[in-house]
Design an enzyme around this catalytic site. Sequence first.
Site, PDB file in Angstrom:
ATOM      1  N   TRP A   1      71.776  -9.937  62.061  1.00  0.00           N
ATOM      2  CA  TRP A   1      71.060  -9.563  60.826  1.00  0.00           C
ATOM      3  C   TRP A   1      70.780 -10.761  59.922  1.00  0.00           C
ATOM      4  CZ3 TRP A   1      73.530  -4.392  58.630  1.00  0.00           C
ATOM      5  CH2 TRP A   1      73.431  -3.393  59.611  1.00  0.00           C
TER       6      TRP A   1
ATOM      7  N   GLU B   1      69.942 -21.835  63.850  1.00  0.00           N
ATOM      8  CA  GLU B   1      69.782 -22.025  62.398  1.00  0.00           C
ATOM      9  C   GLU B   1      70.982 -22.764  61.818  1.00  0.00           C
ATOM     10  OE1 GLU B   1      68.938 -17.930  61.504  1.00  0.00           O
ATOM     11  OE2 GLU B   1      67.015 -18.144  62.531  1.00  0.00           O
TER      12      GLU B   1
ATOM     13  N   GLU C   1      68.688 -19.096  73.514  1.00  0.00           N
ATOM     14  CA  GLU C   1      67.710 -18.827  72.463  1.00  0.00           C
ATOM     15  C   GLU C   1      66.835 -20.059  72.251  1.00  0.00           C
ATOM     16  OE1 GLU C   1      69.061 -15.483  69.731  1.00  0.00           O
ATOM     17  OE2 GLU C   1      69.905 -17.302  68.916  1.00  0.00           O
TER      18      GLU C   1
ATOM     19  N   GLY D   1      62.208 -16.012  65.627  1.00  0.00           N
ATOM     20  CA  GLY D   1      61.530 -15.618  64.392  1.00  0.00           C
ATOM     21  C   GLY D   1      60.063 -16.019  64.353  1.00  0.00           C
TER      22      GLY D   1
ATOM     23  N   GLY E   1      67.089 -10.718  66.494  1.00  0.00           N
ATOM     24  CA  GLY E   1      67.014 -11.013  65.067  1.00  0.00           C
ATOM     25  C   GLY E   1      66.176  -9.979  64.339  1.00  0.00           C
ATOM     26  N   GLY E   2      64.922 -10.313  64.082  1.00  0.00           N
ATOM     27  CA  GLY E   2      64.041  -9.473  63.269  1.00  0.00           C
ATOM     28  C   GLY E   2      64.014  -8.007  63.686  1.00  0.00           C
TER      29      GLY E   2
END
Length: 259
Positions: A12, A99, A169, A175, A236-237
């Site tokens: 999230w 990230e 990833e 993203g 993710g999204g």
Amino acid sequence: MQGRKPFVCGNWKMYKTVRETKVLLEAVLAEARGIEGVEMGVAPPFTSLETAHAALAGSKILLAAQNVHPAKDGAFTGEISVPMLKDVGCSYVIIGHSERRTLFHETDAGCAEKVSAALEGGLRVILCVGETLAERDAEKTLEVVTTQLLGGLSKVAPAQFGSVVVAYEPVWAIGTGRTATPEQAQEVHAHIRKEIGSKYGAEIAAALRIQYGGSVKPDNAEALFSKPDIDGGLIGGAALKSESFIAICKAAASVAGSA
Ligand code: PEP
């Protein structure tokens, strides 16, 4: 996925307040009950972990954290330890997300410390690896992924591998709406399994679950999960909406059911 149970986990990131966490999990839980043959997890922000743990009680959905500090406790302002994550019901922790590597300067050595502390403390680990677009264009994908993989896992004992999941990833797919093709992902997943096999043996390699992450959506999930070395996804999204997260979990269940 060849006999391995697929694992779909929602990351999230820095989204969802406590109230929003309750609303999203209520919707996810309503749909998740009937899904069989796939392990499911969610990784809300730290502030929502306790609420999520309460909401998920009695369900099959596991709780994950997005980061951890390797020390048990101490003067580390702003950090969270393994015992703290266990205390709020976490089963997994995500380590080395791109990230964190890019924005917070995490290194392979730092990831290895976190992986080791998590496993020692009884948490399972999702170690993220993946190349940037520049590295892919320079044909360095496999080299970069190998370095991150063996670096991050350097302190893991063979007996601990049952608690390790790797997430491939590609940074250029996170993203961005730009997904690796199933063939591009499979090539790297097969490489990861081969590297683990060379270092730790065929049995550990065959049992290791390797998730794909990077713009997985309901319409591309099944094609990705159908590849032999892709064992579910880190999402993710699409994990921020119950309909898309559940559709992706169902895609994994459908592939597992037909395997
Ligand atoms: C992620 O953050 O791990 C991720 C895969 O994000 P997205 O699905 O949004 O690309």
